[in-house]
Motif scaffolding. Structure first.
Motif, PDB file in Angstrom:
ATOM      1  N   GLY A 193       0.824  -0.872   0.069  1.00  0.00           N
ATOM      2  CA  GLY A 193       0.636   0.060   0.242  1.00  0.00           C
ATOM      3  C   GLY A 193       0.735   1.130  -0.065  1.00  0.00           C
ATOM      4  O   GLY A 193       1.578   1.354   0.216  1.00  0.00           O
ATOM      5  N   GLY A 194      -0.071   2.292  -0.039  1.00  0.00           N
ATOM      6  CA  GLY A 194       1.046   3.429  -0.286  1.00  0.00           C
ATOM      7  C   GLY A 194       0.369   4.818   0.123  1.00  0.00           C
ATOM      8  O   GLY A 194      -1.097   4.698   0.443  1.00  0.00           O
ATOM      9  N   GLY A 195       0.478   5.652   0.209  1.00  0.00           N
ATOM     10  CA  GLY A 195      -0.140   6.783   0.801  1.00  0.00           C
ATOM     11  C   GLY A 195       0.699   8.293   0.917  1.00  0.00           C
ATOM     12  O   GLY A 195       2.150   8.492   0.291  1.00  0.00           O
ATOM     13  N   SER A 196       0.820   9.245   1.422  1.00  0.00           N
ATOM     14  CA  SER A 196       0.845  10.914   0.500  1.00  0.00           C
ATOM     15  C   SER A 196       0.336  11.813   1.936  1.00  0.00           C
ATOM     16  O   SER A 196      -0.536  11.343   2.550  1.00  0.00           O
ATOM     17  CB  SER A 196       1.338  10.953  -0.057  1.00  0.00           C
ATOM     18  N   LEU A 197       1.431  12.851   2.243  1.00  0.00           N
ATOM     19  CA  LEU A 197       0.536  14.098   2.305  1.00  0.00           C
ATOM     20  C   LEU A 197      -0.525  14.622   1.214  1.00  0.00           C
ATOM     21  O   LEU A 197      -0.169  14.481   0.105  1.00  0.00           O
ATOM     22  CB  LEU A 197       1.796  14.418   2.598  1.00  0.00           C
ATOM     23  N   ARG A 198      -0.978  15.508   1.643  1.00  0.00           N
ATOM     24  CA  ARG A 198      -2.298  15.496   0.421  1.00  0.00           C
ATOM     25  C   ARG A 198      -2.337  17.527   0.410  1.00  0.00           C
ATOM     26  O   ARG A 198      -1.236  17.668   1.190  1.00  0.00           O
ATOM     27  CB  ARG A 198      -3.437  15.299   0.706  1.00  0.00           C
ATOM     28  N   ASN A 199      -2.880  17.870  -0.643  1.00  0.00           N
ATOM     29  CA  ASN A 199      -2.654  19.248  -0.929  1.00  0.00           C
ATOM     30  C   ASN A 199      -3.456  20.351  -0.225  1.00  0.00           C
ATOM     31  O   ASN A 199      -4.685  19.425  -0.321  1.00  0.00           O
ATOM     32  CB  ASN A 199      -2.966  19.773  -2.220  1.00  0.00           C
ATOM     33  N   TYR A 200      -3.694  20.716   1.326  1.00  0.00           N
ATOM     34  CA  TYR A 200      -4.728  21.020   2.214  1.00  0.00           C
ATOM     35  C   TYR A 200      -4.608  22.876   1.546  1.00  0.00           C
ATOM     36  O   TYR A 200      -5.971  23.420   1.950  1.00  0.00           O
ATOM     37  CB  TYR A 200      -4.353  20.952   3.442  1.00  0.00           C
ATOM     38  N   LYS A 201      -3.850  23.199   0.377  1.00  0.00           N
ATOM     39  CA  LYS A 201      -4.183  24.281   0.534  1.00  0.00           C
ATOM     40  C   LYS A 201      -4.788  24.813  -1.160  1.00  0.00           C
ATOM     41  O   LYS A 201      -4.577  24.169  -1.536  1.00  0.00           O
ATOM     42  CB  LYS A 201      -2.625  25.581   0.699  1.00  0.00           C
ATOM     43  N   ARG A 202      -6.012  25.731  -1.085  1.00  0.00           N
ATOM     44  CA  ARG A 202      -6.290  25.963  -2.534  1.00  0.00           C
ATOM     45  C   ARG A 202      -5.637  26.148  -3.776  1.00  0.00           C
ATOM     46  O   ARG A 202      -5.279  25.958  -4.425  1.00  0.00           O
ATOM     47  CB  ARG A 202      -6.754  26.898  -2.129  1.00  0.00           C
ATOM     48  N   ASP A 203      -4.154  26.751  -3.364  1.00  0.00           N
ATOM     49  CA  ASP A 203      -3.175  27.128  -4.792  1.00  0.00           C
ATOM     50  C   ASP A 203      -2.486  26.321  -4.980  1.00  0.00           C
ATOM     51  O   ASP A 203      -1.789  26.556  -5.687  1.00  0.00           O
ATOM     52  CB  ASP A 203      -2.676  28.261  -3.721  1.00  0.00           C
ATOM     53  N   GLN A 204      -1.956  25.199  -4.237  1.00  0.00           N
ATOM     54  CA  GLN A 204      -1.223  24.425  -4.477  1.00  0.00           C
ATOM     55  C   GLN A 204      -2.052  23.593  -5.047  1.00  0.00           C
ATOM     56  O   GLN A 204      -1.640  23.090  -6.034  1.00  0.00           O
ATOM     57  CB  GLN A 204      -0.507  23.139  -3.063  1.00  0.00           C
ATOM     58  N   PHE A 258      -4.552  20.620 -16.569  1.00  0.00           N
ATOM     59  CA  PHE A 258      -6.011  20.743 -16.628  1.00  0.00           C
ATOM     60  C   PHE A 258      -6.828  22.243 -16.799  1.00  0.00           C
ATOM     61  O   PHE A 258      -5.887  23.354 -16.068  1.00  0.00           O
ATOM     62  CB  PHE A 258      -6.937  20.689 -15.366  1.00  0.00           C
ATOM     63  N   THR A 259      -7.535  22.577 -17.601  1.00  0.00           N
ATOM     64  CA  THR A 259      -7.864  24.157 -17.349  1.00  0.00           C
ATOM     65  C   THR A 259      -8.966  24.516 -16.312  1.00  0.00           C
ATOM     66  O   THR A 259      -9.383  23.418 -15.045  1.00  0.00           O
ATOM     67  CB  THR A 259      -8.922  24.307 -18.751  1.00  0.00           C
ATOM     68  N   LYS A 260      -8.905  25.456 -15.704  1.00  0.00           N
ATOM     69  CA  LYS A 260      -9.740  25.857 -14.700  1.00  0.00           C
ATOM     70  C   LYS A 260     -11.024  25.483 -14.528  1.00  0.00           C
ATOM     71  O   LYS A 260     -11.531  24.421 -13.626  1.00  0.00           O
ATOM     72  CB  LYS A 260      -9.771  27.177 -14.589  1.00  0.00           C
ATOM     73  N   GLU A 261     -11.784  25.730 -15.734  1.00  0.00           N
ATOM     74  CA  GLU A 261     -12.892  25.360 -15.966  1.00  0.00           C
ATOM     75  C   GLU A 261     -13.336  23.723 -15.580  1.00  0.00           C
ATOM     76  O   GLU A 261     -14.246  22.877 -15.272  1.00  0.00           O
ATOM     77  CB  GLU A 261     -13.716  25.265 -17.777  1.00  0.00           C
ATOM     78  N   ASN A 262     -12.196  22.788 -16.667  1.00  0.00           N
ATOM     79  CA  ASN A 262     -11.970  21.346 -16.149  1.00  0.00           C
ATOM     80  C   ASN A 262     -11.999  20.888 -14.956  1.00  0.00           C
ATOM     81  O   ASN A 262     -12.614  20.241 -14.086  1.00  0.00           O
ATOM     82  CB  ASN A 262     -11.161  21.161 -17.600  1.00  0.00           C
ATOM     83  N   ALA A 263     -11.217  21.524 -13.803  1.00  0.00           N
ATOM     84  CA  ALA A 263     -10.900  21.071 -12.128  1.00  0.00           C
ATOM     85  C   ALA A 263     -12.371  21.049 -11.837  1.00  0.00           C
ATOM     86  O   ALA A 263     -12.559  20.752 -11.413  1.00  0.00           O
ATOM     87  CB  ALA A 263      -9.496  21.716 -12.273  1.00  0.00           C
ATOM     88  N   GLU A 264     -12.789  22.362 -12.148  1.00  0.00           N
ATOM     89  CA  GLU A 264     -13.909  23.194 -11.078  1.00  0.00           C
ATOM     90  C   GLU A 264     -14.693  21.801 -11.454  1.00  0.00           C
ATOM     91  O   GLU A 264     -15.376  21.699 -10.541  1.00  0.00           O
ATOM     92  CB  GLU A 264     -14.232  24.075 -11.744  1.00  0.00           C
ATOM     93  N   GLU A 265     -15.097  21.451 -13.062  1.00  0.00           N
ATOM     94  CA  GLU A 265     -16.111  20.689 -13.505  1.00  0.00           C
ATOM     95  C   GLU A 265     -16.333  19.175 -12.489  1.00  0.00           C
ATOM     96  O   GLU A 265     -16.960  18.617 -12.082  1.00  0.00           O
ATOM     97  CB  GLU A 265     -16.263  20.738 -14.843  1.00  0.00           C
ATOM     98  N   GLN A 266     -14.813  18.728 -12.619  1.00  0.00           N
ATOM     99  CA  GLN A 266     -14.495  17.429 -11.879  1.00  0.00           C
ATOM    100  C   GLN A 266     -14.124  17.967 -10.485  1.00  0.00           C
ATOM    101  O   GLN A 266     -15.027  17.041 -10.289  1.00  0.00           O
ATOM    102  CB  GLN A 266     -13.510  16.615 -13.095  1.00  0.00           C
ATOM    103  N   PHE A 267     -13.589  18.757  -9.653  1.00  0.00           N
ATOM    104  CA  PHE A 267     -13.271  18.653  -8.666  1.00  0.00           C
ATOM    105  C   PHE A 267     -13.468  19.735  -7.559  1.00  0.00           C
ATOM    106  O   PHE A 267     -12.929  19.605  -6.810  1.00  0.00           O
ATOM    107  CB  PHE A 267     -11.817  18.308  -8.600  1.00  0.00           C
ATOM    108  N   GLY A 268     -14.649  20.420  -8.365  1.00  0.00           N
ATOM    109  CA  GLY A 268     -14.646  21.717  -7.955  1.00  0.00           C
ATOM    110  C   GLY A 268     -15.302  21.744  -6.498  1.00  0.00           C
ATOM    111  O   GLY A 268     -15.009  22.475  -5.224  1.00  0.00           O
ATOM    112  N   PHE A 269     -15.414  20.439  -5.697  1.00  0.00           N
ATOM    113  CA  PHE A 269     -15.945  20.155  -4.795  1.00  0.00           C
ATOM    114  C   PHE A 269     -15.150  20.394  -3.546  1.00  0.00           C
ATOM    115  O   PHE A 269     -14.763  21.092  -3.097  1.00  0.00           O
ATOM    116  CB  PHE A 269     -17.380  19.005  -4.349  1.00  0.00           C
TER     117      PHE A 269
END
Lengths: 594, 594
Positions: A485-496, A506-517
């Motif tokens: 198995g494996g893991g990581s620390l995650r990006n926790y800041k929006r700008d990261q 990804f375009t901004k729209e693309n990222a927003e559409e898939q992962f906006g939440f």
């Protein structure tokens, strides 16, 4: 005496006790007017004797009994004659003298015998999985699976983790493997997806303030199957807030220690060894090295860079590497023909060939010896610590080809030369993974692990300028050459996270559409967080000492994703499709009508 | 001092200790040159004080802090001034004097306050579920859910059960609720179904010889949703071999006792009361009676069968029933208009009306009094044990209408008249359920529970001649008027199961096609077996004292099966559909293009 006794638990302690047994007839033997039945239940097997002097009626019924009949037996535990003691059975010193026999259910002659070792085809065993599972070896595997899961839970519960359930009907996010889709009746034209992992939800759980989460989670990937892949598999999924990667690694290695102790009775010593990804590749030619044996890659570019052997020269001049394996004491066992076979083997990994030398009487001999100076030869002997009788196998190519080829060759030789102690469990961490890998087909960088992995702070500057060189705060746990198995620390800041999506194209729209939440959630007080996930099926496979992942899954699917027992997947009624607002593509519609 | 302390655990014991806290800013108050922050983490809340005399730097950073910022604070625990002690908080006698403050992540102003009681719309809370979940009440609910699941596991593990995982990608068997379907890429034109329950697999596990199985299992039903239904829900799924229904009931009530003790600290006394289905209907007009209050249905057909009141006469002559509720001490509180409202209420359940009488000065008064003889009146008073001031509400109709109407009315009055002690937990078993129910739409009998339920032995003869009268060896566990779960013994002989399918109107081919694998398995040594399944979400709802099932599911879906957080289900790429060999129906295809 209405309480049931379990067959496999009976010992000499129970002699003279009345017992009530329920179970399956493993086999029946008729001998000298008596009938002997091996009665099997979940706990094991005990011999039952039918004697006309005890009950003629029971004996008469016993005559009609066949293998796999389900029976209820009342009787008394007695000591066996010394001559019939069976030391191989835990119940081998006693037998049950039957007073009463009731047939609860009959059985047709099974398509294969219920026995530990079987040579029946796997397809037949999967079709009759309920018979296959009666075999002792599989019964033991699923007990071990149960114990392992409980040991993990006990550990995590004690550490303050909360077990939580994330949805199975989720949103399709095509980044990564292929999703299984589920059409929606209430929202025609729309689809749920089955989760490839609870990654996004476990991060949202951290943003929900729960701090310590785990789940024994079902995951789904519609990938082309290999021997060790299943369309659905089980993951031990862990996520924490406010912990460093070191703390997460320490905590999970404590978990593994407890599992190994409780399930296998083995003490592993902590802390577990750690290798960076770069180091693992360099020393073992593998990102999941089997460290139960040595035979590490020996780097000799500096020694041979000026040699007159064009292959070495060329590889190094092109930015590549020359490495070798020192196969100790095997010079005499490998003929030229044998080495040719190894050459064919490494060609699969892209190598153009294998050069070789043997050390005999203090001298390196072999086809390439003539291209090497005495100094170079002395350098090689020193660097490899070679002794008379050793075989050196060289690979010179692009570095990645050298690592892949010698890494695979090392494993192959390790197995074939019996260098591996199969009773050993060698755990280690591989850390500092590359954040990205270049996808030739898509002509862009893709996440090596997943797009939410945090880069090492010291590499942040290189995200735009030299993405390939950025390493992640990511760690894999390896056991005996398998990734557990494996893991990581995650990006926790929006700008990261925005930056990461940008690098991934990804375009901004693309990222927003898939992962906006998720991006939104990063802006409402997301804590620093990270975690790890283990493949439960594979852990069980290794702990149970099995080689087939299907043996660790109760009702597995075949390599073509079929369940041979229930015949899934299968055709459904057009009415069902109609309700879901979908239809088959025409060619399959037509095929169906035939 | 690098080890983290948890905010909610700090007490006077920690005074003078240095602490390191991580968490969220619940609120900030500026007062007399000081700043006060309520710092929240999973364990609770503690007050942190920023004082320029301690650290001007920390105070300056604290000025920029807003609600839901994620922070790291180093400081010292000190006693609060007597004047500022907050007895309502477990940490109310102390506060943390901050020496250092680090902002780990900022937060935008949240769309609603994170507080225990909220009047924000549920849709908004579901969209920002990660904020909603930070509220103390939901944090506590999911801790309780975790504890409950562990208590159940501990019990079952100790009883020798094995936790096992059954597939999520299974075969569609349309008998029962609507299946969610999953198209197969490898087998174009074929579909998996998500399981409505692990019923068939748990039976196969018994046929595999495991004897005691459990699973905390995800189940899926594509039904039209009501307030207490979710497309996916979690079931505590249990199956055993060789146990009687009594043994299964005893074992599971022991389990519930342990859960109530561990999770709620409540001792429930065993054995739990048992009612047959017929008795429950007769006494409470409900198959899941709330027994926290009495007011049972009083049967008076025999008393009024010859009365001159046509409604009573007619109902009885048509094979129906006359029953009443004695609403104690409420004659004076219910005006004619109030009773009219109750009449409207029961009409929903098919009743044509409510007759009523009040007992005043030893005499029954009311519109129907004139139709009753003195003997009949005296009979009613005796039967109902009525006293002055009691209100009698009559329903006369087909028996099922009378039960449904008065059963519902009983519950309504129980709630409105505060007859229910909400602190009580009243468990009971309802047993001997009807095996079949007649489906008007399909014009055939369908299984009341599922087609694998075993009929009572004494009813076997009636399976062909009078199916409606056949009772099953089936039992439901009821708590406070909710069905927690139910189970049954299963048909374990092939001919029993064939017979059941025949009664359900299956052709041999039809049964074989859908359930052939199970029917086959019955012929290879299937043990007698049975089990039970509990709805975990509902158990949690009742134990947590909540009324909305969505509050017990981490990421629930709305009544239209949507996840408002991730926006699932959603459109997917045509490429994805193409790989799965399906297409949208034309009208949705067109809609998509707009």
């Amino acid at each position: 005496m209405d309480k049931r006794t379990h067959a496999g638990t009976l010992t000499e302690e129970h002699i003279n006790q009345d017992v009530l047994l329920n179970g399956w007839v493993q086999k029946r033997r008729d001998l000298g007017g008596l009938i002997f039945i091996d009665l099997r239940d979940r706990s094991g097997v005990v011999q039952v004797v039918f004697n006309p002097a005890i009950s003629a009626e029971a004996l008469a019924i016993a005559e009609s009994v066949r293998s796999e009949y389900v029976v209820k037996i009342k009787g008394k535990v007695v000591r066996r004659d010394d001559a019939t003691v069976n030391e191989a059975m835990s119940t081998g010193h006693i037998e049950v003298l039957a007073e009463e026999l009731i047939i609860l259910n009959k059985a047709k002659n099974p398509p294969f015998m219920i026995q530990d070792v079987t040579d029946v085809s796997e397809d037949l065993r999967l079709k009759y999985r309920y018979l296959d599972l009666r075999r002792r070896t599989l019964q033991e595997t699923f007990k071990l699976r149960h114990q392992t899961v409980q040991a993990i839970r006990n550990f995590l519960n004690d550490e303050g983790f909360l077990e939580m359930e994330t949805p199975i009907l989720t949103k399709s996010t095509p980044e990564g493997a292929r999703d299984y889709l589920v059409p929606s009746r209430v929202h025609p034209g729309e689809f749920y997806a089955l989760p490839q992992s609870p990654q996004l939800f476990k991060q949202l759980i951290m943003m929900s303030g729960f701090e310590k989460y785990y789940q024994i989670a079902r995951c789904f990937r519609d990938e082309d199957l290999r021997a060790d892949r299943q369309p659905e598999f089980t993951q031990i999924d862990i996520e924490t807030s406010f912990m460093t990667s070191n703390e997460i690694m320490e905590m999970t290695e404590n978990m593994m220690k407890q599992v190994m102790k409780e399930v296998k009775g083995i003490d592993i010593s902590l802390p577990l060894p750690r290798l960076t990804y770069d180091e693992a590749m360099k020393r073992y030619g593998s990102d999941k090295p089997d460290t139960r044996f040595a035979m590490e890659l020996v780097h000799v570019s500096d020694i041979v860079e000026n040699s007159s052997f064009k292959v070495f020269q060329g590889a190094i001049a092109n930015g590549g590497t020359v490495c070798l394996l020192n196969v100790k004491h095997q010079a005499a066992s490998f003929s030229r023909k044998d080495i040719d076979k190894l050459t064919d083997f490494v060609k699969v990994y892209g190598a153009k060939g294998l050069a070789w030398l043997k050390l005999e009487n203090g001298e390196l001999k072999g086809p390439i010896a003539k291209f090497l100076t005495d100094d170079e030869k002395a350098g090689l002997i020193r660097r490899t610590d070679a002794a008379d009788g050793d075989l050196l196998l060289f690979c010179a190519d692009q570095t990645s080809v050298v690592y892949d080829s010698l890494g695979a060759l090392r494993l192959k030789l390790g197995k074939e030369l019996n260098l591996i102690d199969e009773s050993q469990f060698h755990f280690l961490w591989v850390t500092d993974w590359p954040l990205l890998e270049y996808d030739e087909d898509e002509d862009r960088y893709v996440a090596a692990h997943h797009p939410f992995t945090m880069p090492r702070e010291e590499d942040l500057d290189k995200l735009s300028t030299d993405p390939a060189s950025v390493h992640a705060i990511a760690y894999d746990l390896v056991l005996n050459g398998y990734e557990l198995g494996g893991g990581s620390l995650r990006n926790y800041k929006r700008d990261q996270q925005d930056k990461m999506f940008e690098v991934l194209g990804f375009t901004k729209e693309n990222a927003e559409e898939q992962f906006g939440f998720l991006l939104d959630a990063l802006e409402y007080g997301a804590p620093p967080h990270g975690g790890i996930a283990f493949g439960l099926d594979r852990i069980i496979m290794l702990l149970a000492g099995r080689s087939n992942l299907r043996d660790t899954i109760l009702f597995p699917k075949t390599a073509s994703a079929s369940d041979l027992l229930t015949d899934a997947p299968s055709e459904v009624s057009l009415n069902q499709l109609d309700e879901l607002a979908i239809q088959l593509q025409e060619k399959y519609e037509e095929k169906r009508e035939l």
